[in-house]
Write an enzyme that holds these catalytic residues in place. Structure first.
Site, PDB file in Angstrom:
ATOM      1  N   ASN A   1      31.116  41.699  44.646  1.00 61.65           N
ATOM      2  CA  ASN A   1      32.166  41.343  45.619  1.00 61.65           C
ATOM      3  C   ASN A   1      33.296  42.367  45.716  1.00 61.65           C
ATOM      4  O   ASN A   1      33.818  42.642  46.789  1.00 61.65           O
ATOM      5  CB  ASN A   1      32.712  39.945  45.330  1.00 61.65           C
ATOM      6  CG  ASN A   1      33.333  39.830  43.947  1.00 61.65           C
ATOM      7  OD1 ASN A   1      32.892  40.470  43.001  1.00 61.65           O
ATOM      8  ND2 ASN A   1      34.354  39.018  43.830  1.00 61.65           N
TER       9      ASN A   1
ATOM     10  N   GLU B   1      34.056  36.694  32.691  1.00 70.00           N
ATOM     11  CA  GLU B   1      34.945  36.239  33.771  1.00 70.00           C
ATOM     12  C   GLU B   1      34.049  35.670  34.849  1.00 70.00           C
ATOM     13  O   GLU B   1      33.302  36.403  35.496  1.00 70.00           O
ATOM     14  CB  GLU B   1      35.798  37.406  34.275  1.00 70.00           C
ATOM     15  CG  GLU B   1      37.041  36.925  35.013  1.00 70.00           C
ATOM     16  CD  GLU B   1      36.786  36.731  36.495  1.00 70.00           C
ATOM     17  OE1 GLU B   1      36.673  35.550  36.927  1.00 70.00           O
ATOM     18  OE2 GLU B   1      36.679  37.712  37.220  1.00 70.00           O
TER      19      GLU B   1
ATOM     20  N   CYS C   1      36.591  35.691  43.318  1.00 70.31           N
ATOM     21  CA  CYS C   1      36.559  34.549  42.396  1.00 70.31           C
ATOM     22  C   CYS C   1      37.882  33.788  42.414  1.00 70.31           C
ATOM     23  O   CYS C   1      37.951  32.641  41.981  1.00 70.31           O
ATOM     24  CB  CYS C   1      36.237  35.022  40.979  1.00 70.31           C
ATOM     25  SG  CYS C   1      37.322  36.345  40.433  1.00 70.31           S
TER      26      CYS C   1
ATOM     27  N   GLU D   1      41.539  39.421  29.929  1.00 72.03           N
ATOM     28  CA  GLU D   1      41.682  40.864  30.024  1.00 72.03           C
ATOM     29  C   GLU D   1      43.055  41.181  30.586  1.00 72.03           C
ATOM     30  O   GLU D   1      43.668  40.353  31.247  1.00 72.03           O
ATOM     31  CB  GLU D   1      40.528  41.448  30.859  1.00 72.03           C
ATOM     32  CG  GLU D   1      39.203  41.351  30.097  1.00 72.03           C
ATOM     33  CD  GLU D   1      37.953  41.746  30.874  1.00 72.03           C
ATOM     34  OE1 GLU D   1      38.030  41.894  32.093  1.00 72.03           O
ATOM     35  OE2 GLU D   1      36.900  41.889  30.226  1.00 72.03           O
TER      36      GLU D   1
END
Length: 488
Positions: free
Chosen positions: A156, A254, A288, A469
């Site tokens: 993406n 993630e 996301c 992160e």
């Protein structure tokens, strides 16, 4: 068809500082035309083996460089990508389907900034020390790079998310084997051409192209790859956890989100509407962090809906290279069908589609008739337990529902398996803090969306992932800490 294949761009793996052809290839499509435009290596065990070997061999030299030396190399790489920003943006748009505007203003600048950010942050970490006077002891910690890092990034935000992993991994002194998505590999391959010029020693960054089941699996199962950083689907992450369990690898995962936007009746709609359109439909809804469940307090529900739908209908969908276009093509034919199937399911359950898919007609330029396009779609009268309110659709589809009380909306917002991001719209400071505290979400934006300080932790709760992160968090993930005790 030899002549046909000659015209296609053919990528090669990048191993030990050289481009290496592969024995078999897979087709990659241009989502805005539906045509094959590129051939990507279909790497497997052998290619991954060669890349891991190269990364292992490069580790002693790279890890013994000072943070300052590594920092200078990262900055040089950032400069080189920035110098070619337009070429990278064009490639990203063509390969992924996103608008040229988005690639130019978001993807590539952020990839450049990822290198600059970690080039800087690596210079400022400190370690801890404690004294035990009674025992005559002093304790301190030291941190060292882990070794070979396996990095797997999605389709993406291709270069943006790949560099978000490569930058901290190599800044900390690790060497890497990265696998971008086979659907969007071009910008990673372009970056490989700049590594030597930036001063990255051979073998520090290796890129193996291919699918998850072949190349990804080989990387995750390799005993010499000590850590895996992955961005992608929860289902793939479960497989990664299973496959890396026998080796006790450290993981940073993630994953997806089903992110709520909560709009209270004291929200400033002049700010809220345009931002919530972006948070629903930017990058075709393929982020996301996109909001796909919009909870609006009953008092302003009909006003919000009227304005929101009117603005969504103004979004222009079409050729990604047209600067007037707001939304490009979805990544693939399969993905488009999946996203459309969610809209059909909602309708079958009695929900109403106010604009977009199946309601408005989409007119495309002649060259884009076979592309994977879809209009921004708004669904109402949908139940909380519906799959459209529970599952990540990852496309330009958002559900708008009404709520009455703060208590109720917190419970409903938390009633999904994900917990990545949330947005809260209200001008009441006390409420903003109360709600933010109680949302099960790794990130909460209030009266804004996607404003990121890379110093701060990024990541999700529940099925949205493991680990964080960011400056400090990435440093902790990509280094091994040691506690040393000295008696004097």
């Amino acid at each position: 068809t030899m002549a046909h294949s000659k015209a296609l761009l053919v990528l090669e793996n990048f191993i030990a500082g050289k481009f290496v052809p592969c024995s078999s290839y897979i087709d990659s499509y241009n989502p805005s035309t539906g045509d094959v435009y590129c051939r990507v290596p279909d790497s497997g065990k052998e290619e991954v083996e060669a890349a891991v070997k190269a990364a292992k061999a490069a580790f002693p030299i790279w890890s013994s460089k000072s943070p300052l030396e590594r920092s200078q190399i990262l900055n040089k790489l950032a400069d080189l990508i920035e110098h070619d920003l337009e070429a990278f943006a064009q490639a990203e748009s063509k390969d992924q389907g996103k608008t040229i505007t988005f690639a130019r203003t978001v993807d590539i600048p952020r990839a450049v900034y990822n290198f600059r950010f970690f080039a800087s942050s690596i210079l400022h970490h400190t370690t801890e020390c404690t004294e035990m006077a009674t025992m005559g002891c002093v304790h301190y910690t030291s941190r060292a790079p882990v070794g070979v890092a396996g990095l797997i990034s999605p389709w993406n935000l291709p270069l943006y998310l790949l560099t978000w992993k490569i930058a901290p991994a190599i800044a900390c002194g690790n060497t890497v084997v990265a696998k971008p998505s086979e659907m969007t590999s071009v910008t990673a391959w372009m970056m490989c051409k700049l590594l030597e010029k930036a001063g990255v020693p051979h073998g520090v960054v290796n890129i193996v192209f291919g699918t998850g089941p072949r190349a990804g699996e080989a990387l995750v199962c390799h005993p010499d790859v000590l850590l895996i950083s992955f961005t992608g689907s929860t289902m793939t992450a479960q497989r990664i956890m299973e496959k890396s369990a026998p080796h006790c690898k450290r993981l940073s995962l993630e994953l997806g989100g089903k992110n709520p936007a909560i709009v209270f009746d004291d929200a400033d709609l002049s700010q809220c509407i345009p931002t919530t359109l972006r948070s629903s439909f930017a990058n075709q809804g393929e982020i996301c962090l996109c909001t796909s469940r919009i909870f609006v307090q009953r008092g302003i529900y009909s006003e919000f809906l009227k304005k929101f739908v009117a603005e969504a209908k103004k979004w222009k969908v079409g050729n990604p290279s047209d600067p007037a276009v707001n939304m490009g093509a979805l990544i693939s034919k399969e993905h488009l069908e999946k996203v459309r199937s969610y809209v059909k399911k909602a309708q079958a359950e009695g929900a109403r589609v106010l604009c977009g898919e199946g309601v408005d007609s989409l007119t495309l330029p002649p060259g884009n008739q076979k592309g994977y396009f879809m209009l921004p779609t708004v669904i109402v009268e949908v139940k909380d337990e519906s799959c459209c309110m529970q599952e990540e659709i990852f496309g330009p589809v958002t559900c708008v529902v009404a709520f009455d009380t703060e208590e109720e909306v917190i419970e409903r917002a938390n009633s999904v398996k994900y917990g990545l991001a949330a947005t809260v719209w209200s001008s009441n400071v006390g409420r903003v803090h109360r709600v933010a505290q109680r949302l099960q979400s790794g990130l909460v934006w209030t009266n804004c969306w996607l404003v990121r300080d890379l110093n701060l932790p990024f990541g999700g709760m529940k099925a949205s992932g493991i680990g964080r992160e960011g400056a400090k968090d990435s440093y902790e993930f990509f280094t091994e800490v040691k506690t040393i005790t000295i008696k004097h």
